[in-house]
Design a protein around this motif. Sequence first.
Motif, PDB file in Angstrom:
ATOM      1  N   GLN A   6      21.382  -4.012 -27.965  1.00 45.31           N
ATOM      2  CA  GLN A   6      21.467  -4.853 -29.150  1.00 45.31           C
ATOM      3  C   GLN A   6      22.069  -6.314 -28.811  1.00 45.31           C
ATOM      4  O   GLN A   6      21.678  -7.220 -29.383  1.00 45.31           O
ATOM      5  N   THR A   7      22.747  -6.429 -27.613  1.00 47.13           N
ATOM      6  CA  THR A   7      23.398  -7.712 -27.102  1.00 47.13           C
ATOM      7  C   THR A   7      21.809  -8.355 -26.883  1.00 47.13           C
ATOM      8  O   THR A   7      21.826  -9.692 -27.309  1.00 47.13           O
ATOM      9  N   LEU A   8      20.928  -7.733 -25.913  1.00 48.37           N
ATOM     10  CA  LEU A   8      19.787  -8.307 -25.613  1.00 48.37           C
ATOM     11  C   LEU A   8      18.997  -8.945 -26.923  1.00 48.37           C
ATOM     12  O   LEU A   8      18.367 -10.074 -27.137  1.00 48.37           O
ATOM     13  N   GLN A   9      18.884  -8.096 -28.066  1.00 41.42           N
ATOM     14  CA  GLN A   9      18.228  -8.547 -29.514  1.00 41.42           C
ATOM     15  C   GLN A   9      18.983  -9.598 -29.996  1.00 41.42           C
ATOM     16  O   GLN A   9      18.338 -10.619 -30.510  1.00 41.42           O
ATOM     17  N   GLU A  10      20.444  -9.517 -29.898  1.00 43.93           N
ATOM     18  CA  GLU A  10      21.179 -10.757 -30.755  1.00 43.93           C
ATOM     19  C   GLU A  10      20.788 -12.050 -29.931  1.00 43.93           C
ATOM     20  O   GLU A  10      20.706 -13.005 -30.648  1.00 43.93           O
ATOM     21  N   VAL A  11      20.866 -12.055 -28.674  1.00 45.01           N
ATOM     22  CA  VAL A  11      20.666 -13.112 -27.852  1.00 45.01           C
ATOM     23  C   VAL A  11      19.210 -13.889 -28.157  1.00 45.01           C
ATOM     24  O   VAL A  11      18.951 -15.058 -28.179  1.00 45.01           O
ATOM     25  N   GLU A  12      18.334 -12.863 -28.054  1.00 41.90           N
ATOM     26  CA  GLU A  12      16.776 -13.442 -28.051  1.00 41.90           C
ATOM     27  C   GLU A  12      16.799 -13.916 -29.655  1.00 41.90           C
ATOM     28  O   GLU A  12      15.933 -14.799 -29.680  1.00 41.90           O
ATOM     29  N   ARG A  13      17.164 -13.172 -30.633  1.00 43.37           N
ATOM     30  CA  ARG A  13      17.048 -13.773 -31.757  1.00 43.37           C
ATOM     31  C   ARG A  13      17.611 -15.032 -32.355  1.00 43.37           C
ATOM     32  O   ARG A  13      17.196 -15.990 -32.563  1.00 43.37           O
ATOM     33  N   ALA A  14      18.788 -15.128 -31.528  1.00 42.84           N
ATOM     34  CA  ALA A  14      19.670 -16.661 -31.488  1.00 42.84           C
ATOM     35  C   ALA A  14      18.901 -17.727 -30.768  1.00 42.84           C
ATOM     36  O   ALA A  14      18.611 -18.853 -31.324  1.00 42.84           O
ATOM     37  N   ILE A  15      18.159 -17.431 -29.638  1.00 43.92           N
ATOM     38  CA  ILE A  15      17.413 -18.422 -28.862  1.00 43.92           C
ATOM     39  C   ILE A  15      16.006 -18.662 -29.688  1.00 43.92           C
ATOM     40  O   ILE A  15      15.615 -19.805 -29.778  1.00 43.92           O
ATOM     41  N   ARG A  16      15.405 -17.710 -30.234  1.00 44.36           N
ATOM     42  CA  ARG A  16      14.246 -17.804 -31.094  1.00 44.36           C
ATOM     43  C   ARG A  16      14.619 -18.865 -32.237  1.00 44.36           C
ATOM     44  O   ARG A  16      13.848 -19.677 -32.495  1.00 44.36           O
ATOM     45  N   LYS A  17      15.823 -18.714 -32.852  1.00 48.53           N
ATOM     46  CA  LYS A  17      16.145 -19.715 -34.054  1.00 48.53           C
ATOM     47  C   LYS A  17      16.276 -20.997 -33.511  1.00 48.53           C
ATOM     48  O   LYS A  17      15.990 -21.813 -34.131  1.00 48.53           O
TER      49      LYS A  17
END
Length: 146
Positions: A6-17
Amino acid sequence: MKATEQTLQEVERAIRKVAEKFPPSEEATLLTDIHLRVSQDSGEMLAYDDDDNEINRCVVEQWIENKDDDFYQNVAATLRSSLHKQKEKIEQMSILKPYSFVLEDDDKETIEELYLVDDDTVILHEELMAGLDKDLDEFLEQLLKD
């Protein structure tokens, strides 16, 4: 602290944004750094430009009230991994090169440079460079003997 899925997904989503705020275009934005501030208390990760304008924010649940001594080292590893996964998107951002992603604490103190985007320069992680000084010294000493 090992990052959860979940942390990895949250971080990847934030960087993608963050990357989506600077889509590839002819006109590049003049920035030198993207500052990623992580709060150990709130778990919040905020992205800022050089002028302290907020680009994006998210809360990483695993980081909320995390009191680990090596908190920022673990966060840096997670962020670096996510940046490398999204390397293509990161390097196509419409920002004049060179620019970098920098990890900061709550007090805006730089902890470390996570990722540098430049056509001609590559930053190697310190673990890869460990022992290089000693090797170079030994090489130079051997060369001078001859």
